[in-house]
Design a protein around this motif. Structure first.
Motif, short mmCIF file in Angstrom:
data_model
loop_
_atom_site.label_atom_id
_atom_site.label_comp_id
_atom_site.label_asym_id
_atom_site.label_seq_id
_atom_site.Cartn_x
_atom_site.Cartn_y
_atom_site.Cartn_z
N LEU A 1 -20.12 38.87 52.83
CA LEU A 1 -18.72 39.31 52.87
C LEU A 1 -17.76 38.17 52.51
CD1 LEU A 1 -18.73 41.66 55.97
CD2 LEU A 1 -18.18 42.30 53.61
N ALA A 2 -18.10 36.95 52.91
CA ALA A 2 -17.24 35.80 52.59
C ALA A 2 -17.13 35.64 51.08
CB ALA A 2 -17.79 34.53 53.24
N GLU A 3 -18.22 35.85 50.38
CA GLU A 3 -18.17 35.77 48.93
C GLU A 3 -17.28 36.87 48.36
OE1 GLU A 3 -21.22 36.09 45.18
OE2 GLU A 3 -21.96 35.16 47.04
N ASP A 4 -17.44 38.09 48.86
CA ASP A 4 -16.61 39.22 48.40
C ASP A 4 -15.12 38.97 48.67
OD1 ASP A 4 -18.92 40.52 47.63
OD2 ASP A 4 -18.92 41.91 49.33
N LEU A 5 -14.81 38.41 49.84
CA LEU A 5 -13.42 38.20 50.23
C LEU A 5 -12.88 36.83 49.83
CD1 LEU A 5 -14.16 40.72 52.04
CD2 LEU A 5 -12.40 39.87 53.55
N GLN A 6 -13.64 36.11 49.02
CA GLN A 6 -13.21 34.83 48.48
C GLN A 6 -12.76 33.86 49.57
OE1 GLN A 6 -10.35 35.85 45.34
NE2 GLN A 6 -11.33 37.85 45.36
N THR A 7 -13.62 33.69 50.55
CA THR A 7 -13.36 32.73 51.63
C THR A 7 -14.62 31.91 51.87
OG1 THR A 7 -12.43 32.46 53.85
CG2 THR A 7 -13.94 34.30 53.53
N THR A 8 -14.47 30.85 52.60
CA THR A 8 -15.60 29.97 52.89
C THR A 8 -16.22 30.31 54.24
OG1 THR A 8 -14.15 28.34 53.89
CG2 THR A 8 -14.63 28.06 51.54
N VAL A 9 -17.41 29.80 54.44
CA VAL A 9 -18.08 29.98 55.73
C VAL A 9 -17.54 28.97 56.73
CG1 VAL A 9 -20.31 29.95 56.91
CG2 VAL A 9 -20.12 30.95 54.62
N HIS A 10 -17.25 27.76 56.27
CA HIS A 10 -16.69 26.71 57.13
C HIS A 10 -15.48 26.10 56.43
CE1 HIS A 10 -20.19 26.99 59.67
NE2 HIS A 10 -20.95 26.90 58.61
N CYS A 11 -14.44 25.78 57.20
CA CYS A 11 -13.23 25.23 56.60
C CYS A 11 -13.37 23.72 56.38
CB CYS A 11 -12.00 25.52 57.47
SG CYS A 11 -11.91 24.60 59.02
N GLU A 12 -12.59 23.23 55.44
CA GLU A 12 -12.57 21.79 55.23
C GLU A 12 -11.71 21.15 56.32
OE1 GLU A 12 -9.30 20.44 52.10
OE2 GLU A 12 -10.59 22.01 51.27
N ARG A 13 -11.99 19.89 56.62
CA ARG A 13 -11.25 19.17 57.66
C ARG A 13 -9.78 19.08 57.27
NH1 ARG A 13 -14.27 14.93 57.93
NH2 ARG A 13 -15.43 15.70 59.69
N PHE A 14 -8.90 19.39 58.20
CA PHE A 14 -7.46 19.33 57.92
C PHE A 14 -6.73 18.40 58.86
CE2 PHE A 14 -8.34 22.98 60.59
CZ PHE A 14 -7.50 22.77 61.67
N ALA A 15 -7.43 17.86 59.84
CA ALA A 15 -6.83 16.90 60.77
C ALA A 15 -7.73 15.67 60.83
CB ALA A 15 -6.67 17.52 62.15
N GLU A 16 -7.13 14.52 60.91
CA GLU A 16 -7.90 13.29 61.00
C GLU A 16 -8.49 13.15 62.41
OE1 GLU A 16 -8.77 10.76 58.84
OE2 GLU A 16 -8.10 12.22 57.36
N PRO A 17 -9.78 12.84 62.50
CA PRO A 17 -10.38 12.63 63.82
C PRO A 17 -9.87 11.34 64.45
CG PRO A 17 -11.94 12.06 62.11
CD PRO A 17 -10.73 12.63 61.42
N ASN A 18 -9.97 11.25 65.75
CA ASN A 18 -9.60 10.03 66.45
C ASN A 18 -10.69 8.96 66.36
OD1 ASN A 18 -7.09 11.03 67.31
ND2 ASN A 18 -8.11 12.16 68.93
N TRP A 19 -11.94 9.43 66.26
CA TRP A 19 -13.08 8.52 66.19
C TRP A 19 -14.10 9.03 65.20
CZ3 TRP A 19 -11.23 10.55 70.82
CH2 TRP A 19 -10.57 9.64 71.65
N TRP A 20 -14.89 8.10 64.67
CA TRP A 20 -16.07 8.42 63.89
C TRP A 20 -17.28 7.88 64.64
CZ3 TRP A 20 -15.87 11.62 59.91
CH2 TRP A 20 -14.68 11.75 59.21
N VAL A 21 -18.27 8.71 64.88
CA VAL A 21 -19.55 8.27 65.43
C VAL A 21 -20.44 8.03 64.22
CG1 VAL A 21 -21.51 8.85 66.89
CG2 VAL A 21 -19.20 9.63 67.53
N VAL A 22 -20.92 6.79 64.08
CA VAL A 22 -21.61 6.36 62.87
C VAL A 22 -23.04 5.96 63.21
CG1 VAL A 22 -21.55 4.73 60.92
CG2 VAL A 22 -19.41 5.49 62.00
N CYS A 23 -23.97 6.35 62.34
CA CYS A 23 -25.36 5.93 62.49
C CYS A 23 -25.54 4.57 61.82
CB CYS A 23 -26.31 6.95 61.86
SG CYS A 23 -28.03 6.39 61.88
N ALA A 24 -26.09 3.63 62.57
CA ALA A 24 -26.32 2.27 62.05
C ALA A 24 -27.41 2.26 60.98
CB ALA A 24 -26.70 1.33 63.20
N GLU A 25 -28.30 3.25 60.98
CA GLU A 25 -29.40 3.28 60.02
C GLU A 25 -29.03 3.97 58.71
OE1 GLU A 25 -32.45 1.83 60.48
OE2 GLU A 25 -31.55 1.04 62.31
N CYS A 26 -28.61 5.23 58.79
CA CYS A 26 -28.38 6.01 57.57
C CYS A 26 -26.90 6.09 57.17
CB CYS A 26 -28.95 7.41 57.71
SG CYS A 26 -28.05 8.49 58.87
N GLY A 27 -26.00 5.63 58.05
CA GLY A 27 -24.58 5.65 57.74
C GLY A 27 -23.92 7.01 57.91
#
Length: 173
Positions: A113-139
């Motif tokens: 239905l999302a394809e039919d109604l020209q919408t996405t399954v998940h929205c793109e980020r629109f607000a900046e997060p306060n923190w990033w949790v980062v993996c030291a191995e894979c980044g």
């Protein structure tokens, strides 16, 4: 494919929450009718959240019955009416699938239905997060908006992708 006319309903980010909701409901009626969705727009409560940061919208439901469509003010302010119209279509799919199949998921029926109604399954980020949790191995990076246990104690957790150690970076914008 039916072409959706979002421009007809265009509303400026300077509009009030009341105006946004009025336009969103009118637009939702057209979308529901045009696509044969089992959605009674008038039977739903419509609200604007000024607190939400991670989601563009939501459908609150109880016992499989859709009750409220929630739209996020910050998405409208930052990305404008077109993004909000896409969110309205997304939430209408949820209402329809709750009514038809008691299914609030983003499963196969939703994706079709999302394809039919020209919408996405998940929205793109629109607000900046306060923190990033980062993996030291894979980044790999996870956005975090609230001071959670993961943000406060990253050493208690491991990366879901590679098992690496995690650390937190404050987002300075």
């Amino acid at each position: 494919m039916h072409e959706l006319d979002t421009e007809y309903y265009e509303i400026e980010p300077s509009a009030s929450t009341r105006e946004l909701l009025a336009v969103a409901k009118l637009y939702a009626r057209e979308v529901a009718e045009s696509y044969g969705l089992s959605v009674d727009v008038s039977a739903l409560e419509w609200e604007v959240s000024k607190r939400a940061k991670r989601r563009a919208g939501a459908v609150r439901h109880r016992n499989g019955e859709p009750e409220t469509v929630l739209l996020t003010w910050e998405q409208f302010q930052r990305q404008g009416w077109r993004a909000t119209a896409e969110t309205v279509r997304h939430e209408l799919i949820h209402v329809h699938l709750l009514n038809e199949a008691d299914d609030p998921s983003h499963g196969e029926r939703f994706r079709s239905l999302a394809e039919d109604l020209q919408t996405t399954v998940h929205c793109e980020r629109f607000a900046e997060p306060n923190w990033w949790v980062v993996c030291a191995e894979c980044g790999g990076k996870l956005a975090r908006y609230r001071r959670s246990k993961l943000v406060m104690e990253p050493s208690s957790y491991r990366c879901g992708g590679c098992g690496g150690a995690l650390f937190v970076e404050e987002n300075v914008g």
